[in-house]
Write a protein that holds these residues in place. Structure first.
Motif, PDB file in Angstrom:
ATOM      1  N   ALA A  97       0.804  -1.220   0.000  1.00 44.85           N
ATOM      2  CA  ALA A  97       0.000   0.000   0.000  1.00 44.85           C
ATOM      3  C   ALA A  97       0.835   1.268   0.000  1.00 44.85           C
ATOM      4  N   TYR A  98       2.007   1.260   0.650  1.00 45.75           N
ATOM      5  CA  TYR A  98       2.700   2.518   0.915  1.00 45.75           C
ATOM      6  C   TYR A  98       4.124   2.619   0.373  1.00 45.75           C
ATOM      7  N   LEU A  99       4.676   1.551  -0.183  1.00 38.46           N
ATOM      8  CA  LEU A  99       6.055   1.613  -0.676  1.00 38.46           C
ATOM      9  C   LEU A  99       6.106   1.876  -2.170  1.00 38.46           C
ATOM     10  N   ASP A 100       7.052   2.710  -2.570  1.00 34.30           N
ATOM     11  CA  ASP A 100       7.367   2.868  -3.986  1.00 34.30           C
ATOM     12  C   ASP A 100       8.538   1.947  -4.292  1.00 34.30           C
ATOM     13  N   LEU A 101       8.239   0.830  -4.901  1.00 30.58           N
ATOM     14  CA  LEU A 101       9.265  -0.179  -5.165  1.00 30.58           C
ATOM     15  C   LEU A 101       9.570  -0.295  -6.655  1.00 30.58           C
TER      16      LEU A 101
END
Length: 398
Positions: A90-94
């Motif tokens: 939901a919250y990581l830019d990978l």
């Protein structure tokens, strides 16, 4: 489930949401228990406080898993692990990244347990032996949820301070399940390639908690002379060279880590011969660079919280100010000094005092323009200040 009585100070900490029970006069009276056993924590009146994982031989004798009664079974563990995975989705830019932390111990409700992803492999580390009897269950649930090519455990020996300088070739990792990884496994971070070792060394060769800080640094390096102190395997050095730094100088006491640094350059088709790799104690190399009248536009100092070499010793509280002063002698006016520390026992306010001492010692003005910590895959509860360990301070020399 057996009960364990805790003293008033521990009661207060548990009511404030802290997940640790530290050994004290009350815990020393506890009946002998098994490592990995679940116990019900109560106050002296018998009031239930939490369910905790027992680790009798450790300074942290128990770690809270839940405020309510529970069983450490497959269903409970799967729910906790799935919640950790969902947070990252939901919250990581990978984008362009396949190396990051999947489970961050207390930050994901699994105190003392971390799981990192390295491409198609997982690395489990137990910072609490209470998890040891449950390792097969952990491995099985991870296989179910993620279907990795392999799962490793990397041991955490007690005397890491003494081992740090000589540990890079020793095998601390072991395969728990799946297919063995290559000796140097290629992973991606921010579109760059890094070589990691899941079997050898105390660490893998890439500190995942600096990923966002490396990305944020990239726009500031084009055409600049960059000095990376305590360079380790050169992740910051590679990022600098790839972003167009005019010349990157890496300094580390370990010849083998420096060779690894060069290999990381080559893995990204960056010519190591266009840059400089110095092997030696940073506190000895810095005066040598000053005598040679070297100047840099950006300097990064990211020492371990404690390191010992044959010729010198560094500790966060004993060496940071001297290191800052030595760096400022090489930094151009208006240049960036980036100071980083992962020393859990030094908070940000105390760390800034060390930077102040160093600036005064050098007779320079040092202004903070940015302060960062660990990225979103290293969450910590607000009730657990120890979880906010990484200090990354970007300063401008006045």
């Amino acid at each position: 489930m057996q009960q364990r009585i805790v003293g008033p100070e521990t009661v207060r900490m548990l009511e404030l949401g802290h997940p640790w029970v530290i050994s004290d006069s009350f815990t020393k009276r506890w009946p002998k228990g098994q490592v990995g056993e679940l116990v019900q924590l109560t106050d002296e009146r018998g009031k239930r406080l939490a369910t905790a994982l027992l680790d009798p031989a450790d300074r942290v004798v128990a770690r809270v898993l839940s405020a309510k009664p529970m069983q450490l079974d497959r269903a409970w563990l799967k729910q906790r692990l799935q919640a950790a995975l969902s947070l990252r989705e939901a919250y990581l830019d990978l984008s362009d990244t396949n190396a990051y932390r999947l489970v961050n111990a207390e930050g994901d409700g699994l105190p003392g347990l971390t799981v990192d992803r390295y491409a198609d492999y997982l690395m489990v580390q137990l910072y609490c032996e209470g998890w040891r009897p449950h390792l097969k269950l952990i491995t099985s649930v991870l296989q179910e949820l993620l279907q990795p090519t392999g799962i490793y455990e990397k041991a955490r020996p007690q005397n890491t301070r003494e081992l740090e300088a000589v540990s890079d070739s020793k095998a601390y990792g072991r395969l728990l399940a799946g297919t063995p990884a290559p000796q140097r496994l290629k992973v991606q971070e921010n579109g760059l390639t890094f070589l990691v070792s899941l079997e050898h060394g105390l660490n893998t060769g890439l500190f995942l908690d600096q990923r966002q800080n490396r990305r944020d640094l990239l726009p500031h390096l084009a055409g600049k002379r960059f000095l990376n102190l305590f360079a380790y395997t050169g992740a910051f050095s590679v990022a600098a060279a790839a972003s167009g730094a005019a010349k990157v100088t890496s300094v580390d006491v370990s010849a083998s880590y420096t060779d690894w640094n060069r290999a990381n350059f080559e893995a990204n088709r960056l010519n190591p011969k266009q840059h400089r790799f110095l092997v030696g104690d940073c506190m000895i190399k810095l005066p040598e660079l000053a005598v040679a009248k070297e100047q840099f536009e950006v300097i990064l100092m990211d020492p371990p919280s404690f390191s010992t070499t044959a010729k010198g010793r560094f500790t966060t509280r004993g060496g940071t100010s001297d290191l800052v002063a030595a760096c400022l002698a090489l930094l151009v006016d208006g240049g960036l000094l980036i100071c980083s520390s992962n020393h859990q026992k030094t908070d940000l306010a105390d760390y800034l005092k060390e930077l102040r001492r160093g600036a005064l010692q050098a007779g320079c003005e040092l202004r903070v323009i940015e302060q960062q910590g660990q990225p979103a895959d290293f969450p910590y509860p607000v009730t657990f200040p120890e979880g906010r360990y990484l200090k990354y301070v970007v300063c401008v020399k006045g």
